[in-house]
Design a protein around this motif. Sequence first.
Motif, short mmCIF file in Angstrom:
data_model
loop_
_atom_site.label_atom_id
_atom_site.label_comp_id
_atom_site.label_asym_id
_atom_site.label_seq_id
_atom_site.Cartn_x
_atom_site.Cartn_y
_atom_site.Cartn_z
N ASP A 220 -24.64 -26.21 63.33
CA ASP A 220 -23.94 -27.37 62.99
C ASP A 220 -22.63 -27.21 62.73
OD1 ASP A 220 -26.30 -28.55 63.21
OD2 ASP A 220 -26.94 -28.51 61.13
N ILE A 221 -22.13 -25.93 61.87
CA ILE A 221 -20.91 -25.48 61.56
C ILE A 221 -20.14 -25.43 62.78
CG2 ILE A 221 -19.49 -24.16 60.25
CD1 ILE A 221 -21.72 -23.74 58.52
N LEU A 222 -20.49 -24.65 63.59
CA LEU A 222 -19.95 -24.16 65.12
C LEU A 222 -19.54 -25.72 65.82
CD1 LEU A 222 -21.27 -20.91 66.18
CD2 LEU A 222 -18.97 -21.28 65.70
N PRO A 231 -11.08 -26.49 60.77
CA PRO A 231 -11.68 -25.14 60.58
C PRO A 231 -12.55 -25.37 59.21
CG PRO A 231 -9.28 -25.49 59.43
CD PRO A 231 -9.60 -26.65 60.32
N HIS A 232 -13.62 -24.30 59.17
CA HIS A 232 -14.65 -24.43 57.93
C HIS A 232 -14.53 -22.98 57.55
CE1 HIS A 232 -18.19 -26.25 56.49
NE2 HIS A 232 -18.53 -24.91 56.13
N THR A 255 -15.01 -17.35 58.29
CA THR A 255 -13.93 -18.45 58.69
C THR A 255 -14.37 -19.02 59.87
OG1 THR A 255 -12.39 -17.62 57.36
CG2 THR A 255 -11.58 -18.98 58.94
N TYR A 256 -14.47 -20.14 60.29
CA TYR A 256 -14.39 -20.75 61.70
C TYR A 256 -13.15 -21.60 61.87
CZ TYR A 256 -19.29 -19.83 61.27
OH TYR A 256 -20.67 -19.14 60.99
N LEU A 270 -12.88 -19.36 66.94
CA LEU A 270 -12.30 -18.14 66.58
C LEU A 270 -13.02 -17.82 65.32
CD1 LEU A 270 -10.82 -15.33 67.18
CD2 LEU A 270 -8.98 -16.41 65.75
N THR A 271 -13.93 -16.77 65.18
CA THR A 271 -14.58 -16.44 63.93
C THR A 271 -14.06 -15.32 63.30
OG1 THR A 271 -16.51 -15.49 65.04
CG2 THR A 271 -16.55 -17.76 64.97
N SER A 272 -14.29 -15.27 61.93
CA SER A 272 -14.13 -14.06 61.30
C SER A 272 -14.97 -13.92 59.88
CB SER A 272 -12.60 -13.97 60.78
OG SER A 272 -12.15 -14.99 59.90
#
Length: 871
Positions: A220-222, A231-232, A255-256, A270-272
């Motif tokens: 759901d977040i992506l 961003p999330h 972080t998204y 971009l995810t970290s």
Amino acid sequence: MSAHTPAHPAPMPASEDLLEVLFNVSMTGVILFRPVFAADGAEIVDLAYVRLNTAAQQMLQLPERPEQSFLTLYPTARPTGVFDFYCQAFQAATVKRHQFNYQHDGLDAYFYLAAQRSGEVLVVSFTDTNEQPRSAVEEALRASQVREQAALAAAEARQATLYAMFEQAPVAISLLQGPTHVIEFANARMAQLWDRSLAQVAGQAHFTALPELAGQGFEDILGAVWRTGEPHYLQEQFVSLRRAGQPYQGYFNITYQPSYDGQGQRTGVLTSAIDVTEQVLARQQVEQLNQQLEAARAEAERERNQLQALIAQAPVAIALFEGEDLHVTSVNAVISALWGHTPAQVLGRPLLEGVPELQGQGFDDLLRQVLHTQAPYTGTEIPATLRRGGQLHTTYFNFVYQPLYEVEGQVTGVLCVAVDVTEQVVARQQVQTLNEELAAINEELRASNEEYQLANVALIKSQQQLRQLTHELEARVQQRTAEAVQARLSTEHQRQRLERLLWEAPAAVAIIGGPELVFEFFNPLYAAMFAGRPQIGLSILDAMPELRGQEALRTLRQVYETGQTHQETSILVPLARPADGHLEDRYFDYVQQARFNEQGQVDGALVFAFEVTRQLLAQQQVQILNQELTVTNEELNESNTRLTRTNVDLDTFVYTASHDLKAPITNIESITLALRETLPPAVQQDKLVAHLLDLLTQTTARFQFTIGQLTDISRLQLVHAGPAEPVHLAAVVEAVRLDLTPLIAAAGAQLTVEVAPELVVSFSPANLRSAIYNLLSNAVKYRASDRPCQIRVHAARTGQRVVLTVQDNGLGMSEVQQRQLFGLFQRLHTHVEGTGVGLYITKRLVENGGGTIAVESQVDRGTTFTLTFPA
């Protein structure tokens, strides 16, 4: 030949000269390559330059013989196909031709190539189009290509820089493309978190490649970040994933961030992620520890307050001391009265300042000993000089110094609990004095019995009165002691303190009251020892009926009836097992002690018990093992006796056989010599006869060599047990030196002896001489040929042993050779004659005599033998 016949043409120059001229004057570039093959010799992995002609040097801007290889100078030649063209031309038997537009590695031209193998080199002829005019369309196309390549190179450089930054970033980073979140990139840290390499997951949808992350809310977040572009951020998110192929759970800051292309179109996410599991767990642990610490501090404060109240109300003398100076932090009225100082005079001051009368009496040293060693100290009837009523008096105390611990387990002070036993000590001393005086009077009476016969009746009355006085005095002492005990046990706080001490005691403790022997109290160790069967208010027989008729119950009743303490060690007490009720043999050490009421009558008993079942069974097992070991040792001794007899018989046989074989082999040798002397020269010159005679001679020599080895070994077996006696070591070394003088002189060796004349060893003289002779002769024989031979013999006493070293600077040995050195028939150098048993014999002689031998050596540096002998 006609006069008009044309003359023969002039001869051509020599072929090498012609080729050299053609090579230099050619207007086209010519290169001679030598292929570089892989280790297997089949694949060409590069080309080495042999030579370039002048035209090739000008077109390529290279020297005549470049030191670098072809692929080093032109790495793009492999992907563009130029290198493959050269490899194919070398492997083919015909000329290969090709043309290339090469705009890499500093070149920009069309090249026409022709290549053919000649022997072990590849000949390449080429031209370029740099000198030919280009059309306007071609120039525009080339300019466009240059701009496109520059832009592509810049984009690739930016992308490489970006990926390099991502790869080196201290956080885990990944790039997901499209609505299905296809994995395009992940740095090493992210691949480590995923427990998969980028090659394993690249091009796959995120939750297809990483199914363990599905169902945790990340879908759901992506999806939201992809749809909205917002961003999330997740802080300390609990995540279940995989690590080293196993399930793993941890906490992460995630972080998204939406990603965009050059036109501003959203392309992915971009995810970290940062693993903060250790920080979260550490913080949780710290919070838990802080809670436990606060609870412990509160409990400690409560116990401290309770202890202060107990100290103040206790009927015995109590004080607390803290620190190296033994500051008095708490006292009760009893100990203040004993010291002869008020609490205000001693609180907060060092002990010896508050109570200066104790200076030099050693109590401060005992307190510091307890503070440093953390071991309690108990004193019985210890005298102390204290002030009472303004005067110094000697007072006797029974006391305990107990270390005090903080919550963290550190010792910060000492608790002193003391009881004044002066009256009891003085009374006993008086009784002892009276008894001594009575003994003296009796002695005098016996000596002068005839003289004082008339006064005997009066003296007997005096003795009776004195005995009565003694009994009354002892009764008074016992009464006062009982009153003191009754006073100490009268308060409820003291009873609670006693129960607490019994509750925390390191032994199983129970209090049993009344003639029915009913449980009034027992601590946890007692309950655990008997599987929780004892219950308050339940008699001992109701709780454990199997004790009926047992010795432990009989002695407990006896203690209750007589008031006398009873003690047992390792007594058998069969007890029922909780699981099935079957009796199980258990062993205990216990003390049964009577309890008295205020009238001095027995109203119960105290039981202190320690179970020793495991220790006793272990002792029994050790006894059984010792018995078995004794039988085994007897069997081994018998086997050793038989083996010794067998070895003696075998040694005798070897010695006899080697001795008896010498005569036949000597006869064979004599027969061979006789044949050589008696056969005619013509017969001896026959090849077959000469060959047979040589074989016979060689065989005889090998046979003699083998017999010599057997003789050496058998001699060792027969002489190894030579008797030990005091031997002057220096004399033995000197005798060996004299025997080896010709060998030492012939080798030009320098022998240095450092052995004191008075140094004596306990050893067989013959065996000692044989060992030293073998080591010195080897040091000379195995010398180095490139330097003078130097040998050093040194000996000195070390404790109950004498250490002898023989050091040389000879050939030396490797570690492998050192491990083989003392083996039977081991010869490490074949250029010197020997049997290969010398050092084997030396080792046996030394060790059979109670000594040791060791070696240290380095190749081409020398060898040191170290021998130890009994002094």
